[in-house]
Design a protein around this motif. Sequence first.
Motif, PDB file in Angstrom:
ATOM      1  N   GLU A 151       7.877  -9.024 -16.761  1.00 18.62           N
ATOM      2  CA  GLU A 151       8.557 -10.385 -17.406  1.00 18.62           C
ATOM      3  C   GLU A 151       9.887 -10.521 -17.156  1.00 18.62           C
ATOM      4  OE1 GLU A 151       7.079  -9.009 -21.331  1.00 18.62           O
ATOM      5  OE2 GLU A 151       5.182 -10.024 -21.248  1.00 18.62           O
ATOM      6  N   LYS A 152      10.444  -9.527 -17.068  1.00 20.38           N
ATOM      7  CA  LYS A 152      12.038  -9.837 -16.903  1.00 20.38           C
ATOM      8  C   LYS A 152      12.277 -10.232 -15.391  1.00 20.38           C
ATOM      9  CE  LYS A 152      16.428  -7.039 -16.766  1.00 20.38           C
ATOM     10  NZ  LYS A 152      17.071  -5.629 -16.961  1.00 20.38           N
ATOM     11  N   LEU A 153      11.687  -9.835 -14.368  1.00 21.98           N
ATOM     12  CA  LEU A 153      11.963 -10.451 -13.173  1.00 21.98           C
ATOM     13  C   LEU A 153      11.080 -11.492 -12.897  1.00 21.98           C
ATOM     14  CD1 LEU A 153      11.859  -6.953 -11.279  1.00 21.98           C
ATOM     15  CD2 LEU A 153      13.938  -8.468 -11.812  1.00 21.98           C
ATOM     16  N   ASP A 154       9.856 -11.675 -13.338  1.00 18.85           N
ATOM     17  CA  ASP A 154       9.058 -13.165 -13.078  1.00 18.85           C
ATOM     18  C   ASP A 154       8.423 -13.571 -14.166  1.00 18.85           C
ATOM     19  OD1 ASP A 154       7.400 -14.882 -12.150  1.00 18.85           O
ATOM     20  OD2 ASP A 154       7.347 -14.150  -9.949  1.00 18.85           O
ATOM     21  N   PRO A 155       8.913 -14.307 -15.247  1.00 14.75           N
ATOM     22  CA  PRO A 155       8.228 -14.349 -16.343  1.00 14.75           C
ATOM     23  C   PRO A 155       6.751 -15.103 -16.009  1.00 14.75           C
ATOM     24  CG  PRO A 155      10.283 -15.364 -16.413  1.00 14.75           C
ATOM     25  CD  PRO A 155      10.230 -14.895 -15.020  1.00 14.75           C
ATOM     26  N   GLU A 156       6.610 -15.924 -15.171  1.00 12.22           N
ATOM     27  CA  GLU A 156       5.203 -16.530 -15.016  1.00 12.22           C
ATOM     28  C   GLU A 156       4.262 -15.384 -14.592  1.00 12.22           C
ATOM     29  OE1 GLU A 156       3.012 -19.998 -12.250  1.00 12.22           O
ATOM     30  OE2 GLU A 156       5.365 -19.577 -12.095  1.00 12.22           O
ATOM     31  N   VAL A 157       4.458 -14.487 -13.846  1.00 11.95           N
ATOM     32  CA  VAL A 157       3.322 -13.475 -13.316  1.00 11.95           C
ATOM     33  C   VAL A 157       3.277 -12.575 -14.548  1.00 11.95           C
ATOM     34  CG1 VAL A 157       3.072 -11.451 -11.705  1.00 11.95           C
ATOM     35  CG2 VAL A 157       4.207 -13.219 -10.827  1.00 11.95           C
ATOM     36  N   GLY A 158       4.450 -12.361 -15.180  1.00 10.70           N
ATOM     37  CA  GLY A 158       4.379 -11.412 -16.356  1.00 10.70           C
ATOM     38  C   GLY A 158       3.301 -12.079 -17.398  1.00 10.70           C
ATOM     39  N   LEU A 163       4.367  -1.744 -16.334  1.00 11.99           N
ATOM     40  CA  LEU A 163       5.066  -2.755 -15.549  1.00 11.99           C
ATOM     41  C   LEU A 163       5.333  -3.754 -16.280  1.00 11.99           C
ATOM     42  CD1 LEU A 163       2.979  -1.946 -12.231  1.00 11.99           C
ATOM     43  CD2 LEU A 163       5.182  -0.718 -13.025  1.00 11.99           C
ATOM     44  N   LEU A 164       4.488  -4.194 -17.263  1.00 13.92           N
ATOM     45  CA  LEU A 164       4.576  -5.529 -17.830  1.00 13.92           C
ATOM     46  C   LEU A 164       6.076  -5.876 -18.197  1.00 13.92           C
ATOM     47  CD1 LEU A 164       2.975  -7.826 -18.970  1.00 13.92           C
ATOM     48  CD2 LEU A 164       2.813  -6.712 -21.022  1.00 13.92           C
ATOM     49  N   GLU A 165       6.977  -4.986 -18.754  1.00 11.37           N
ATOM     50  CA  GLU A 165       8.069  -5.421 -19.275  1.00 11.37           C
ATOM     51  C   GLU A 165       9.098  -5.676 -18.139  1.00 11.37           C
ATOM     52  OE1 GLU A 165      12.033  -3.432 -21.621  1.00 11.37           O
ATOM     53  OE2 GLU A 165       9.866  -2.340 -21.385  1.00 11.37           O
ATOM     54  N   ALA A 166       8.898  -5.020 -17.047  1.00  9.41           N
ATOM     55  CA  ALA A 166       9.836  -5.171 -15.898  1.00  9.41           C
ATOM     56  C   ALA A 166       9.169  -6.542 -15.030  1.00  9.41           C
ATOM     57  CB  ALA A 166       9.595  -4.057 -14.836  1.00  9.41           C
ATOM     58  N   LEU A 172      -4.515  -3.380  -8.554  1.00 11.69           N
ATOM     59  CA  LEU A 172      -3.703  -4.213  -9.265  1.00 11.69           C
ATOM     60  C   LEU A 172      -2.471  -3.586  -9.818  1.00 11.69           C
ATOM     61  CD1 LEU A 172      -3.049  -6.885 -10.385  1.00 11.69           C
ATOM     62  CD2 LEU A 172      -4.264  -6.294 -12.396  1.00 11.69           C
ATOM     63  N   TYR A 173      -2.398  -2.273 -10.017  1.00 11.36           N
ATOM     64  CA  TYR A 173      -1.213  -1.794 -10.339  1.00 11.36           C
ATOM     65  C   TYR A 173      -0.191  -1.276  -9.201  1.00 11.36           C
ATOM     66  CZ  TYR A 173       1.967   2.340 -11.886  1.00 11.36           C
ATOM     67  OH  TYR A 173       2.955   2.877 -12.353  1.00 11.36           O
ATOM     68  N   VAL A 174      -0.827  -1.116  -8.035  1.00  8.62           N
ATOM     69  CA  VAL A 174       0.124  -0.867  -6.847  1.00  8.62           C
ATOM     70  C   VAL A 174       0.444  -2.248  -6.481  1.00  8.62           C
ATOM     71  CG1 VAL A 174      -0.093  -0.171  -4.485  1.00  8.62           C
ATOM     72  CG2 VAL A 174      -1.422   1.169  -6.216  1.00  8.62           C
ATOM     73  N   ALA A 175      -0.297  -3.373  -6.342  1.00  9.05           N
ATOM     74  CA  ALA A 175       0.485  -4.511  -6.145  1.00  9.05           C
ATOM     75  C   ALA A 175       1.375  -4.990  -6.623  1.00  9.05           C
ATOM     76  CB  ALA A 175      -0.620  -5.473  -6.115  1.00  9.05           C
ATOM     77  N   LEU A 176       1.201  -4.766  -8.334  1.00  5.50           N
ATOM     78  CA  LEU A 176       2.301  -5.427  -9.176  1.00  5.50           C
ATOM     79  C   LEU A 176       3.674  -4.310  -8.852  1.00  5.50           C
ATOM     80  CD1 LEU A 176       0.609  -5.973 -12.464  1.00  5.50           C
ATOM     81  CD2 LEU A 176       1.612  -7.594 -11.080  1.00  5.50           C
ATOM     82  N   ASN A 177       3.332  -3.177  -9.092  1.00  7.49           N
ATOM     83  CA  ASN A 177       4.653  -2.006  -8.333  1.00  7.49           C
ATOM     84  C   ASN A 177       5.305  -2.691  -7.246  1.00  7.49           C
ATOM     85  OD1 ASN A 177       6.222   0.064  -9.005  1.00  7.49           O
ATOM     86  ND2 ASN A 177       4.689   1.441  -8.117  1.00  7.49           N
ATOM     87  N   GLN A 207      13.346  -6.416  -6.956  1.00  7.28           N
ATOM     88  CA  GLN A 207      14.548  -5.715  -7.028  1.00  7.28           C
ATOM     89  C   GLN A 207      15.355  -5.631  -5.744  1.00  7.28           C
ATOM     90  OE1 GLN A 207      12.673  -2.267  -8.860  1.00  7.28           O
ATOM     91  NE2 GLN A 207      13.015  -2.843 -11.031  1.00  7.28           N
ATOM     92  N   LEU A 208      14.640  -5.534  -4.666  1.00 11.30           N
ATOM     93  CA  LEU A 208      15.253  -5.487  -3.345  1.00 11.30           C
ATOM     94  C   LEU A 208      16.020  -6.799  -3.405  1.00 11.30           C
ATOM     95  CD1 LEU A 208      12.604  -3.921  -0.811  1.00 11.30           C
ATOM     96  CD2 LEU A 208      14.784  -2.830  -1.648  1.00 11.30           C
TER      97      LEU A 208
END
Length: 1419
Positions: free
Chosen positions: A1390-1397, A1385-1388, A1302-1307, A1314-1315
């Motif tokens: 939530e900033k880029l995709d609030p729903e996934v966050g 990774l939670l902060e990033a 999960l960490y890898v997939a989220l990262n 970001q790309l």
Amino acid sequence: MAGAGGGALRELLGRARKRKSTFGSTAELRAAVLSLLDRHQNLSDLLLEVEGSAKLAGEGGREHQELSSESFIVSVLQEQASRLGVPTAVLAAKNAVTKIEQICQCSVSPSQAPLLNLDQRESLSCLLRTVKDLLENNVFSRSHFCQEIWKMKDLPVLEAVWHLHRNGITGLGELLESADGRAVEEWLCSSLCALCERAEGSPQDAEHAGRVLSDFAIVFLQNGFQPSELGRKLEFKKVPHICHAVLQRMLTWVLDAVGKEKEEDVSTLQAMRFWLNVFDVSIYKSAVHPDSLQQFFRHTLTEVLTYNPLLKVSDAIHKQREWSFTRTCSLLTTLYRKLFVAFSAKESICQLQRVLETHEVNWQHVLSCVSTLVVCHAEAELLFKDLLSHLLIKAFENYDMENMITAFLIARQAALEGPAVFMPYSEWFKASFGNASSHHGSSKKALVFLFEFLSELVPFEVAPYLKVHIMYPPFVPTKHRSVLLEYITLAKTRLADLKVAIEDMGLYEDLSSTHNSVQPQGQALRDVEKALQIFENTRKIPTSVIEASIFRRPYYTSWFLPALLRPRVLPKAPDTRMAFIDSLKRADKIPSNLYSTYIQACRARKEKMLQDESKVEPSHSKEPAEQLKAELDALRVLIVDQAKHEDVPAQIAVISDRLSNVLGHNSDENEAAILNSRIQVNVFDPQLEPCHQSVVDLLLTSFCQNLIAASYFNPPDRQGPCLSLFVKMICGHRSLIPALLGRLCQLIYHQGPSLNDAHILGLAAFMIHLCESRSLIPEIEADFGISQPVAEKVLSISEFWSCLLVCRTEESLSFCTRFCTAAVSYLLCKFSSFSCDDLCALVPPSLVKKLQYFVPRLSLEARGITSKEDKADLVWSSLTCPSLNYRRASLCLWKQARFQELLKEKAFQLSFKEWLLLELEMYPEKDVLSASERQDFHYWAIYQWYLPAPSASGGCDGDLEKACGIIIDCILDFSQRLDLGSCGQLKSVSPDIHCKLQILQERLKDRHRGSALGEQLWRQQELLLHRRILVGLPASTLIVTCRKGKKTVLDCEDFFHYVNSELKNISSRGYALSYGITAHFFRGLLNASLDCEESAEGVNDVLTTCQTKCPIVLFSAVLWWPRLEPLLCSQWKRLFGAPLPEELERLREYQSSAMGFLSSGRVFPLSGPPWISAAFLHCTVQQQSPRGRERNALKRLGTDTEQLLVSLLFFSLMDLISAKIAPKEGVDFQTSLEWALEILQCLEERGISWPLLFLSAEEGSRKYSVLHSAASDRHSRLLPVAFYSLTPGFHHKLLTREHVFLYVALNLYIQLLQLFVEGKDLPQPEQFRRQGLGLESDTALGYDLPCLCCVPQADPLEVISAARRFLLGAIPRCPAKSFGNVGLLLEACEKLDPEVGAALQHFSQPAAAMEVDEELFLF
């Protein structure tokens, strides 16, 4: 005209000549004459006859020589006076006045009142000679004469009074002193007015009137403006007042006509212009004290500025655009120009300031004075800026509204004359109030004062100024924004009252224009033309149009689109407008129904045209163009005459006005857009509108003719600022600049060698003045065609000229030499007094540098110049000679001491690299030099000039290695200008160059950063050139041999660093270099090993170092081994005749094992680094294994193959990414994906952990650092795309088995986002295709979740959407342990995709993890 007595006298004197006198003595004769005169003679007539009588008497003989005219008249007067009992002098004065009255009454026509006719002048001349004689004999009373003059029934003719003054009978001052002041004022003013009217008659009348007026003006000034400090005792009491009053009344006569010019009769206006000659400084010379002259002119200027101050400030605000220089009454502008001759610009403005501070003023006169000053005085712009700054400071110090309004009116008025003479109002307003340091930023009180002032102006403002205030509002701190918003609301209300909506403002509307606001329909048409111009040059939809379609939708849909989609007959071949409409349609910026309506209307228009073939195009009036040509012809007359140079600024202002009429309103309304935006010029294929080209040709022709004509009489340094002002005026018409630059492209870049000498001289001088006006020319986006790596370059005007002068052939070399010689010669002669620093700003440095290249190339003598001459004007005179030899002229310039001093300036020094670039431009087959001559020139330039020269002057400090480095650097720069296909020719020169790899690396370090995309493209192309250069170098240069103790060892540190940092990033395969550079390195390695005592050991050491320092070299060898192996074996055998070094032999064994494992089922050995074995296995599979055999091969791998399989997965992912970003490189996406999924399935079946492969060495396991170090930066950034392509192969046990998954997939998801945000690297939509995988769905984690590879025609947003849906489906099914480290990774997220966050936040809580119903589990 003589009476009876006169005839008797003539008869008497005639007889005296014919016979012997009967009188015994002179006394007897005198007595007889007096007796006769007493009976018959009219005394006043006698004053006319006596001189002629004397002449007759003189013919009689010597015996009567004593008899003179003086004695006759004196005797007669004395006899008559004694009888009358009056003094003789008084009687003489009375009789003289009587005769003058008789002469003046003989005027035939009243129109001749101020002047005498020929008979009158002759009679008066005789009378005045007699009166002079009487004065000498002291029998004439001046005082009584003056008194009697004013007692005449009809006052004398003005010319008669002038003759009295001119001949010394009685001065005008004495006459005026004896008169009644009021009456004589009336007489003088009416007579002077009549005199001015009479001046428009015959040339003789004009000449007489001019003399009379000049002498009277001198008297008026001597008496009316006598400086008190001179200490002279005033001779008269009445005269000063009369003279002052007459001048005042005549000035009033002129000023009354100002503003009524159209109502006045033409003859009256001509008369007033004639009176203005009294303001010619030249007529006073030494006759009037300079202080008197200054006092008179200062007084007149004050009177003009304060005359009839009835206009209110509100009237000035509303009407001032009608008071520009060309619209102001010519009487007033002529008067101003004559007054300004007596003052400097500073003195004039100081006087204007004093009047403004101390008087009520006539705003029309004040503002027209401002316009005249900025037009006629080049230095007035800076002085007015200082005045405006002073007024604003005083206004904010004392919160004084008067100073504020004065500043605003002056700024607006000066701006009316165009940017050539003063900055636009919008620029002044921004500069004065647009930042925190502005005057109003000091306090809230100052801020409120400003907005109160602006608010008070609103009811009287015209729309353009309100738009400036709204679009460029004053700086306001956040806490006071309400003040600004209140003003904007008020201003918008005023605009609404004026029926001008800010929402309807055009995309390219000029906010500094002072014309009446254009209706939206007209502005939209101009916006369309501007947008089409930008689209034609960039092939992109202008940003302003895109923004308008989103943020200014009402204007875009209601005005812009209808203007764009005006029905017309569509051309057979799509033109720019059609291409633009199609681009907007594809971008969904044109509604479908509107587009359909447009197409139908166009078809209907075509049908109508076919039905009416006789339709005639409307004719267009050529009157404005003819007016412009006439004014240009008038300018030439002024330029060639030095005495008329003072009239040139006014004439240029008139030309500017005529030019505006020719260009139409577009020339004014697009000023702001052009001022703040770059100019697009297609150098490769310049296209001009016929109307614009004709105007530009007219202006350029006029400039060239003016230059040649002026040079015929004077050298450039004595031609004044006329041509400079002319070019500055042209630059002030911003809308004309693109056409001007485009025409210069046609003339110089495309037609240069065909131009004659006059054209070249004119254009060269024009270029100098264009650079002089560089502040008026925006940056230029030059399109040089498809041969350029970067289609558009942003250039200054100096750089633009350099790009036009391209020298490649004998013809172009001749033209460039002539042009540069003419330009620099004109510069040195025109600005002979300028310092070298000042000259640097007036000429493009490239021109001087090109001369340094051309002249020594063409002339052997210039390669060792020691003698120097002094005068540059000799060069200019030789250039204007018809029999010009350009080589001789350029050599003459080269020898000038002034030019040699110029070459010492840093900006003008031609460096070795610049010389090389110019030489590379030349086509050898079309060169003026033969091969041997060119070789001699190269030898001189390199070995005698640049090699020994110091680096400060562009040389090499005698360092041959440095010279070689410059040559490599130069070749790369030159290659950047060409398409890559032409770079193969560099091989022919590079073997002679011994350079170090650091040269290439330094170029990349010293790169000036630009845009991200531009930087990426530049680096990619630069690296491709580097690779070509490296392959062309001797292979051994990649390897350094050095001593280490007693051994010679091979050092590849620099090459490895260069590969790891740069070269790997142009590899399309991601983990391997190209074959060319790989083979080149290994060839160099074997050759360099010859220097080692143990060659095989040296090779082994390098390849062992590769495993840790540069594994991509080994991966490259693996990829290309089938082609590389025979090459290396052959070379080693040729060099040493011994077995291969151990490391090379081991590579052969790896290849053999991989082939045996796949073909015959042998066991795959696991010796050595597993990633090398994996590389060989992967490459062999891709090269020869038929589809379907991979799965069986993977199953036959033994145990302890974790790193081998993970390495295989890595190589398959690299190929997967390569297939997306470089599909033409032979890597098939489908095959790569299937192979990657096979490896993934094998990993899952064996329970091997693989997710850490997708993390960097810092984040994940360092055991994969070798693999990551070999991947290109782009492939590494695209690992998230590869990861989400594998979702069909994710096993259902993966989430529970791999807590790090999960960490890898989220990262990776965050990296994917970001790309997208940064706009980097994501593949384009056409690189995605629907892939049918045929996988068993019941083993897939994403059973109902779409994966990347299954998205048809996917674009980056769909890629992200698919990954997002996968995550949202996977997060609820992850065990609690999987959430242990996702908090990082939670902060990033939530900033880029609030729903996934939010989902991550929710399910990371222990209670939420238990809420998942087992029935919803998808496995």
